[in-house]
Enzyme design. Sequence first.
Site, short mmCIF file in Angstrom:
data_model
loop_
_atom_site.label_atom_id
_atom_site.label_comp_id
_atom_site.label_asym_id
_atom_site.label_seq_id
_atom_site.Cartn_x
_atom_site.Cartn_y
_atom_site.Cartn_z
CB SER A 119 -0.98 0.00 1.17
OG SER A 119 -0.29 -0.01 2.40
CG HIS A 120 4.63 3.68 2.01
ND1 HIS A 120 4.17 4.89 2.49
CD2 HIS A 120 5.90 3.88 1.60
CE1 HIS A 120 5.14 5.78 2.39
NE2 HIS A 120 6.19 5.20 1.86
CB CYS A 121 5.23 0.43 -2.75
SG CYS A 121 6.59 -0.02 -1.68
CB ALA A 122 0.11 1.00 -4.09
NE ARG A 140 7.10 7.89 -1.92
CZ ARG A 140 8.07 8.57 -1.40
NH1 ARG A 140 8.00 8.95 -0.16
NH2 ARG A 140 9.11 8.92 -2.10
#
Length: 187
Positions: A6-9, A11
């Site tokens: 989720s965090h990578c998505a 970003r």
Amino acid sequence: APDILSHCAVRARNFGVLLATCFDPAISAKLAEDFEGKWVEVRCKADGTLEVEAKPRPEGDAAKATAVAEELQKAAATEVKMNLADDLGCKWCITPSEMTKAGVGSKSLNLALLQPKLPKDILTPQAVALPYGCMQKALVDESNSEPVLKELQKVLSKLQPKTTNEEAQFIFEEAQILIGAMKMPES
């Protein structure tokens, strides 16, 4: 596993970059073989499968593209140094009454702001937030600074922009073992 990504998505979305996951190594290898270094268009068909097609580079601001390319080259040549020894003066946790836009994410903040506005018989999840810096705070504690912090810094210093995925996986496995050996600080 959207929670893991989720965090990578978020970003990636914010930077207008496609983030996709493929669990089949054969498909991943074929895509890399066919499209590495190329611009592509990815379309989702009605049956849920993806269609990938090579496309010419989009027209855009050439000066901006050159500046981005130069910045990427500079970043790749720069050694990354992680500062794990600065606890940032953070607290161990933030209670709902202390939550602010600067201290927690929007989900936690919205729940904290919503709770006092609800009737007493409607409950919200009880929670505290661990602010950025808690991990460093635990690492610099005397119970972890010698046995874990120094070794973790050594291990993570191997993680650089040119590190391969296989090397990174091994580095993260080493770091995970070290973090698992941490002791709970007394304070």
